[in-house]
Write a protein that holds these residues in place. Structure first.
Motif, mmCIF file in Angstrom:
data_model
loop_
_atom_site.group_PDB
_atom_site.id
_atom_site.type_symbol
_atom_site.label_atom_id
_atom_site.label_comp_id
_atom_site.label_asym_id
_atom_site.label_seq_id
_atom_site.Cartn_x
_atom_site.Cartn_y
_atom_site.Cartn_z
ATOM 1 N N ALA A 27 0.940 -1.146 -0.087
ATOM 2 C CA ALA A 27 -0.224 0.121 -0.185
ATOM 3 C C ALA A 27 0.821 1.298 0.274
ATOM 4 O O ALA A 27 0.631 2.346 -0.648
ATOM 5 C CB ALA A 27 -0.863 0.039 1.248
ATOM 6 N N SER A 28 1.908 1.305 0.946
ATOM 7 C CA SER A 28 2.680 2.355 0.979
ATOM 8 C C SER A 28 3.430 2.715 -0.370
ATOM 9 O O SER A 28 3.715 3.515 -0.989
ATOM 10 C CB SER A 28 3.779 2.274 2.003
ATOM 11 O OG SER A 28 3.111 2.764 3.131
ATOM 12 N N ARG A 29 4.082 1.624 -0.889
ATOM 13 C CA ARG A 29 4.824 1.586 -2.217
ATOM 14 C C ARG A 29 4.008 2.178 -3.311
ATOM 15 O O ARG A 29 4.280 3.209 -3.987
ATOM 16 C CB ARG A 29 5.363 0.347 -2.809
ATOM 17 C CG ARG A 29 6.707 0.064 -2.339
ATOM 18 C CD ARG A 29 7.233 -1.277 -3.213
ATOM 19 N NE ARG A 29 8.438 -1.728 -2.780
ATOM 20 C CZ ARG A 29 9.268 -2.748 -3.349
ATOM 21 N NH1 ARG A 29 8.839 -3.124 -4.623
ATOM 22 N NH2 ARG A 29 10.366 -2.747 -2.799
ATOM 23 N N LEU A 30 2.877 1.610 -3.392
ATOM 24 C CA LEU A 30 1.923 2.106 -4.486
ATOM 25 C C LEU A 30 1.354 3.639 -4.222
ATOM 26 O O LEU A 30 1.587 4.249 -5.196
ATOM 27 C CB LEU A 30 0.361 1.597 -4.410
ATOM 28 C CG LEU A 30 -0.550 1.590 -5.343
ATOM 29 C CD1 LEU A 30 0.128 1.339 -6.618
ATOM 30 C CD2 LEU A 30 -1.830 0.808 -5.104
ATOM 31 N N SER A 31 1.285 3.903 -2.816
ATOM 32 C CA SER A 31 0.787 5.412 -2.749
ATOM 33 C C SER A 31 1.639 6.477 -2.979
ATOM 34 O O SER A 31 1.539 7.367 -3.626
ATOM 35 C CB SER A 31 -0.096 5.272 -1.542
ATOM 36 O OG SER A 31 -0.617 6.702 -0.962
ATOM 37 N N PHE A 32 2.933 6.030 -2.411
ATOM 38 C CA PHE A 32 4.080 6.898 -2.644
ATOM 39 C C PHE A 32 4.458 7.209 -3.930
ATOM 40 O O PHE A 32 4.751 8.025 -4.593
ATOM 41 C CB PHE A 32 5.173 6.517 -1.666
ATOM 42 C CG PHE A 32 5.103 7.153 -0.491
ATOM 43 C CD1 PHE A 32 5.268 8.446 -0.133
ATOM 44 C CD2 PHE A 32 4.630 6.383 0.722
ATOM 45 C CE1 PHE A 32 5.242 8.917 1.050
ATOM 46 C CE2 PHE A 32 4.674 6.691 1.870
ATOM 47 C CZ PHE A 32 4.938 7.958 2.256
ATOM 48 N N LEU A 33 4.309 6.028 -4.757
ATOM 49 C CA LEU A 33 4.821 6.025 -6.195
ATOM 50 C C LEU A 33 3.660 7.010 -7.099
ATOM 51 O O LEU A 33 4.248 7.713 -7.786
ATOM 52 C CB LEU A 33 4.642 4.705 -6.692
ATOM 53 C CG LEU A 33 4.730 4.336 -8.446
ATOM 54 C CD1 LEU A 33 6.178 5.021 -9.065
ATOM 55 C CD2 LEU A 33 4.652 3.047 -8.925
ATOM 56 N N LEU A 34 2.340 6.758 -6.795
ATOM 57 C CA LEU A 34 1.419 7.398 -7.496
ATOM 58 C C LEU A 34 1.006 8.786 -6.956
ATOM 59 O O LEU A 34 0.402 9.693 -7.872
ATOM 60 C CB LEU A 34 0.100 6.670 -7.941
ATOM 61 C CG LEU A 34 0.523 5.185 -8.387
ATOM 62 C CD1 LEU A 34 -0.976 4.483 -8.527
ATOM 63 C CD2 LEU A 34 1.291 5.323 -9.763
ATOM 64 N N TRP A 35 1.021 8.935 -5.873
ATOM 65 C CA TRP A 35 0.812 10.280 -5.174
ATOM 66 C C TRP A 35 1.862 10.932 -4.293
ATOM 67 O O TRP A 35 1.453 11.978 -3.761
ATOM 68 C CB TRP A 35 -0.377 9.916 -4.208
ATOM 69 C CG TRP A 35 -1.788 9.572 -4.841
ATOM 70 C CD1 TRP A 35 -2.014 9.503 -6.264
ATOM 71 C CD2 TRP A 35 -2.961 9.321 -4.327
ATOM 72 N NE1 TRP A 35 -3.183 9.100 -6.441
ATOM 73 C CE2 TRP A 35 -3.952 8.994 -5.160
ATOM 74 C CE3 TRP A 35 -3.255 9.245 -2.937
ATOM 75 C CZ2 TRP A 35 -5.379 8.885 -5.025
ATOM 76 C CZ3 TRP A 35 -4.689 8.871 -2.736
ATOM 77 C CH2 TRP A 35 -5.693 8.611 -3.672
ATOM 78 N N ASN A 36 2.772 10.366 -4.081
ATOM 79 C CA ASN A 36 4.039 10.771 -3.371
ATOM 80 C C ASN A 36 3.371 11.029 -1.811
ATOM 81 O O ASN A 36 3.700 12.109 -1.315
ATOM 82 C CB ASN A 36 4.739 11.871 -4.012
ATOM 83 C CG ASN A 36 5.950 12.420 -3.259
ATOM 84 O OD1 ASN A 36 6.632 11.536 -2.920
ATOM 85 N ND2 ASN A 36 6.156 13.561 -3.006
ATOM 86 N N ALA A 37 2.511 10.258 -1.404
ATOM 87 C CA ALA A 37 1.919 10.360 -0.192
ATOM 88 C C ALA A 37 1.579 9.150 0.362
ATOM 89 O O ALA A 37 1.506 8.062 -0.230
ATOM 90 C CB ALA A 37 0.682 11.464 -0.287
ATOM 91 N N GLY A 38 1.201 9.016 1.675
ATOM 92 C CA GLY A 38 0.988 7.850 2.268
ATOM 93 C C GLY A 38 -0.763 7.182 1.748
ATOM 94 O O GLY A 38 -1.353 8.014 1.129
#
Lengths: 405, 689
Positions: B352-363
């Protein structure tokens, strides 16, 4: 300063038309990009400008400028044009009242930490607000010959003695470069005021360019139809006030290529003056000029009548020269006295700092006025004057085109 | 001579080049000699031919050993297609190369057997000849691909690709070999974003963040190699305390605190627990165990009791969450059980973190946290839906901005300064707007218009402010804010390389820098490595830009790079960096320098250009540009350099990127769904890291 009438070297260039065109292209490559002003089509900002060759266009571009300098021409030598000395201030003219006032001012300042007003009861009435409230103290004008920058506005090298019957007749000055017939009665009016003497208050303010650097509204100029900056027999020049001040760079100098939205009040957009460029010298026909001024305690507008320019179009894109015209007398009086801080009139303070008395100035203005005689009274209603200006390329933006995202 | 020998012994690439002719020309000569000896029928001649076959075939062992040793060194120096041809060359060598040493054994056996049995000699020689011809054929196939590694003039087709099992053109999803997990410290931007997401943008963050560094071309990779120093932790703690103070104080209390205590002067476990449940998962980016909730509630109760203030306890809760390693670091973990291929799936929280930081640069946001809490994220369909939801969100722009800020090295703006005498137009506002301008163009083109990444280098679309107008010498209508505009066709600017941002950033305080600009193009946009400058370089001449003899940067660089120690690297950077010389160190256009006309022509690896606009065009047409973005995006996503085993995966991503018109969203989707992103290798300890 006065621009030389003609440069012999450039005369030779002018005769070589092809070379002149080449120089024009080179010139355009230097300043053309930034100076090409935004048109009225509402196209995107970058739609015109960098990269487009203005000379290639069938429709010559409109070039915008912002005044980077706009100041009185104060001579920097003092050959003794004021043999009777300089004008006095109220402090010298009403010494007892002012002594009491200054003592009270000092007391209040120390006791209460504030300044008392300039229209205090201890002082004579404020002649800057009511010029007839004081007797005419006499006002010293610069009556002799002097070398002063300016333009020959009336086309006559006149003297008061040779023009009997003409209420507006006056003695013309000679320019520092030796040109006769210079009309600049404003200097005759202010030349014997201490604050206007070389290196005194006003000279220092002009040297530090505070009028522009601390001004509230930039002064803009648009030149349309200039397809050859060295020789063009038909250009149009318009002056406009901007809605914002100049932008200063890291060295504190007005920046070029800045976009300025013009002031929304059309009063501060002059008519378009017909002009021409010969050997790189731009001259215009007269137009009336109203410009918004906001500086220190001033927030009003100047009104120059029949103003025209003579200036040199420089290869780096700047234009430098003189604005000459007739300063409307009422506006002149107003500009000298309509200063307020928090609603408190500051004309008296300004007169004190510059070194004259408002009552004297009021009576002296008609004596030196040399322009625009009133058809009924024959009394002259304006004062010839000259300003030195330096204009840098800029963009003049009409407010109706503004389109922020 | 000693140097030559040392080079030969110590440099495997050199050995490979010297020896790799033997298994081809050597074998060909040996085959001819052996054929003649068979025709002649003399045993002595046959032995000579067989010996030649033995020696030249055996040389293949040395060739392959040196090739293997040279691979990593060579790979990094190659362009994208060169790398692919190298991979194919290795693939062919592994498949067919073993035949050649077998031929050496066969020749040796023939010599021995022929000495023993006279009658077998001719037949043995014929057999070896046949094997030699087969070996020659194999060596030629291998060499044909090898020749294309460095010589693009031989490349008449695209290189075949290989899957992780080495199957040429395989369609199976390429797999990562399982590189190590990362533990990445939040960047300053991510920290600030996290606080704003949880508590709102009104909360002020005052403090100094630790330096971030740059590794493998990215801050995102460097973040996995940095730690928190004691003084840095003090800063984090001070910031956490200040944030917590603001959260519990008015005017934010009413908005942020989800419950009111029964008595503000006393502990309230129920309300404290509600607060921990409200903030905890969003700050720590995962659901909290009941035990750790209880621990925090208990600590808050104790603090409230001691202080006689319920909110003192809440302040402690918030502070403790904000200094927790799980917040300051993105600590990755994998599931215990490995798959059949030996790879471990990432834990759902890590994913979840990898994905969120990749796509939104956020948690993770609330829906993603909900999927995480319910354990649904390991369902590939649920995960794919989350990927698509996040790609469709406006917040995807934030992710793309963050990626390109990192790729473009825009963090350097924070330390940027210019000589005010040389560049009086420079100001902090100019720098900030220049940075924002390029990012706006990137987001507008790639996200809003889903444009081709390569067109960033040619697009005429631009966004302007009044502050930037003088730099571009262009009128700006809008008195405040941004306005969209477009460079005119034929303008001297087009594409992001002509933006003020790069030319401001990749320059010295008082002058431009073709070398810095060329270096940036090579390393950041083409993924090529340029060796660092020697320590003892004399920059005296180059710095003297008032030298009347060498008026332009090109003049000075030609003299500067005439020394052998400088020549090679400058040959990589300067020809393209000089293409931007029409822009001074401020990013303003200029036609001349020191009174001399600037020549901005050059070539990018053989593709000529006349000026910066054409450089952008040439760059956009380079096959390396898209490939480099894929590699960089992958590094950014997984927080580390790709391993050699991941090359097939990258090739597949590259192919998909091409198929999708070099659009950024499909690329990010492919990365997010790739096994390289979803899995990792064996952790240090069984069960997680």
């Amino acid at each position: 300063m006065t621009i030389p009438a003609e440069n012999p070297a450039e005369k030779t260039i002018r005769s070589a038309r092809a070379f002149a065109l080449a120089r024009a292209v080179l010139f355009a490559s230097v300043f053309g990009m930034g100076a090409v002003a935004c048109d009225d089509s509402g196209r995107g900002a970058a739609g015109r400008g960098a990269g487009s060759d203005p000379l290639a266009s069938a429709d010559p571009p409109v070039r915008g400028y912002v005044m980077a300098r706009w100041s009185d021409e104060i001579p920097h030598d003092d050959p003794g044009e004021c043999p009777e000395g300089l004008n006095v201030t109220e402090v010298e003219y009403f010494p007892e009242q002012w002594k009491k006032y200054m003592a009270e001012r000092q007391r209040v300042r120390e006791a209460e930490g504030r300044f008392i007003r300039w229209d205090h009861e201890l002082l004579p009435p404020d002649a800057c607000q009511d010029p007839l409230s004081q007797p005419d103290p006499g006002y010293l004008t610069l009556d002799g010959p002097a070398k002063v920058a300016g333009l020959d506005l009336d086309g006559v090298d006149s003297t008061k003695a040779s023009s009997e019957g003409n209420a507006c007749a006056h003695d013309d000055f000679t320019s520092p470069e030796g040109e006769a017939g210079v009309d600049n009665q404003a200097w005759r009016l202010m030349g014997c005021v201490r604050g206007y003497r070389p290196n005194d208050l006003m000279d220092r303010l002009h040297q530090s360019n505070t009028m522009i650097k601390e001004g509230g509204y930039a002064i803009l100029m648009e030149i349309s139809g200039m397809d050859d900056p060295l020789d063009d027999d038909a250009v149009e020049v318009q002056f406009l006030s901007a809605a914002a001040p100049v932008t200063l760079d890291a060295l504190g100098e007005p920046m070029e290529q800045v976009s300025f939205t013009v002031h929304p009040d059309a009063t501060y957009q002059s008519e378009r003056a017909r002009g021409r460029i010969e050997n790189g010298i731009l001259t215009t026909d007269p137009i009336d000029l109203r410009l918004k001024i906001k500086q220190q305690t001033q927030d009003n507008a100047v009104f120059y009548r029949d103003a025209r320019i003579r200036a040199k179009v420089l290869e780096d894109g700047r234009i430098e020269g003189l604005v000459g015209g007739y300063w409307d007398s009422e506006n002149f009086w107003s500009m000298m006295n309509d200063h307020t801080i928090g609603g408190t009139p500051q004309g008296r303070n300004a007169a004190f700092n510059r070194g004259f008395m408002c009552a004297g100035l009021y009576h002296a203005i008609p004596r030196v006025a040399d322009g625009h005689p009133d058809p009924e009274t024959g009394r002259c209603t304006s004062i010839s004057m000259a300003l030195h200006f330096e204009a840098k390329p800029a963009f003049v933006i009409r407010p109706r085109l503004a389109q922020a995202d | 001579m000693t140097e030559v020998v040392n080079e030969l012994v110590g440099n495997p690439a050199y050995r490979h080049i010297l020896l790799n002719h033997l298994p081809i020309t050597g074998l060909a000569v040996a085959a001819l000699v052996l054929a003649w000896s068979i025709f002649e029928g003399r045993w002595a001649s046959m032995v000579f031919g067989l010996a030649l076959c033995l020696l030249t075939s055996a040389s293949a062992v040395l060739v392959m050993q040196s090739g293997d040793a040279a691979y990593p060194q060579l790979f990094e120096r190659l362009d994208g297609h060169g790398q692919a041809w190298l991979d194919h060359h290795v693939f062919l060598a592994e498949r067919y190369g073993r035949l050649i040493p077998v031929n050496a054994l066969l020749a040796a056996g023939a010599i021995g057997a022929g000495a023993w049995r006279v009658a077998w000699r001719r037949r043995l020689a014929i057999a070896v000849l046949a094997a030699t011809i087969a070996s020659l054929l194999a060596a030629s196939i291998i060499a044909e691909a090898g020749g294309k590694v460095r010589h693009d003039e031989f490349r008449t087709s695209n290189p075949p690709t290989h899957d992780s099992q080495g199957r040429e053109g395989g369609d199976a999803r390429p797999a990562s070999a399982g590189p190590p997990l990362a533990m990445r410290r939040l960047t300053e931007a991510q920290y600030r974003r996290a606080i704003a997401d949880v508590f709102g943008p009104e909360i002020e963050i005052a403090g100094r963040f630790e330096p971030e560094g740059r590794r493998e071309g990215l801050v995102a990779v460097s973040s996995a190699f940095v730690t928190v120093t004691p003084s840095g932790f003090e800063q984090y703690e001070a910031m956490a305390r200040e944030v917590a103070r603001q959260v519990v104080a008015e005017p934010h209390r009413a908005r942020l605190i989800p419950c009111a205590p029964a008595d503000p002067a006393r502990a309230d476990a129920a309300c404290s627990e509600a607060i921990v449940r409200a903030f905890g998962p969003r700050i720590l980016r995962r659901p909290l165990e009941q035990e750790e909730i209880g621990r925090r509630v208990s600590a808050a109760g104790e603090a409230a009791t001691r202080a006689g203030d319920f909110f003192a306890g809440i302040e402690l809760i918030v502070t403790s969450l904000l200094v927790a390693p799980d917040f300051l670091f993105r600590i990755e973990s994998v599931l215990t059980d490995a798959g059949a291929d030996g790879l471990h799936s990432l834990s759902e929280a890590t994913l979840a973190s990898r994905l969120s930081f990749l796509l939104w640069n956020a948690g993770p946001d609330d829906p993603l946290l909900a999927a995480l809490a319910e354990g649904r994220l390991s369902d590939s369909e649920v995960y794919a839906r989350e990927v698509d939801r996040m790609l469709a969100s406006p917040r995807f722009e934030d992710g793309i901005r963050a990626f390109f800020e990192d790729l473009f090295q825009f963090e350097e703006f924070s330390d940027l300064g210019k000589d005010p005498v040389r560049y009086p137009m420079y100001s902090a506002k100019v720098a900030a707007d220049a940075r924002e301008q390029t990012l706006r163009v990137v987001v507008d083109h790639l996200v809003a218009h889903q444009g081709d990444y390569r067109e960033l280098f040619t697009t005429r679309r631009i966004f302007m402010t009044r502050t930037l107008g003088p730099v571009y010498a262009l009128p700006v209508q809008a008195e405040s804010g941004w306005e969209a505009a477009e460079f005119a066709p034929g303008d001297r600017r087009a594409g992001i390389l002509t933006h003020a941002s790069f030319n401001l950033l990749k320059a010295h305080p008082g002058r431009s820098s073709p070398t810095l600009r060329g270096l940036f193009l090579r390393e950041a946009l083409l993924c090529q490595s340029v060796p660092p400058a020697p320590a003892n370089v004399d920059f005296g001449l180059f710095n003297a830009d008032d030298n009347p003899q060498y008026k332009t940067a090109r003049d000075r660089l030609e003299v500067h790079s005439s020394s052998a120690s400088c020549r090679n690297c400058h040959a990589l950077t300067d020809p393209i960096g000089l293409g931007l010389e029409n822009f001074d160190g401020m990013g303003r256009h200029r036609s001349s320098e020191g009174g001399a006309t600037i020549d901005a022509s050059g070539d990018l690896d053989g593709a000529p250009f006349g000026d910066a606009v054409e450089l952008g065009q040439v760059l956009s047409e380079s096959p390396l540009v898209g490939r480099c973005l894929v590699e960089t995006a992958y590094r950014y996503a997984v927080g580390r350099a790709a391993t050699l085993e991941e090359r097939p995966l990258l090739r597949q991503l590259e192919r998909r990127f091409e198929q999708e018109g070099h659009a950024i969203a499909p690329l990010m989707r492919e990365i997010a769904l790739s096994e390289g992103f979803l899995t990792a290798g064996r952790p240090a300890e069984e069960g997680g890291s």
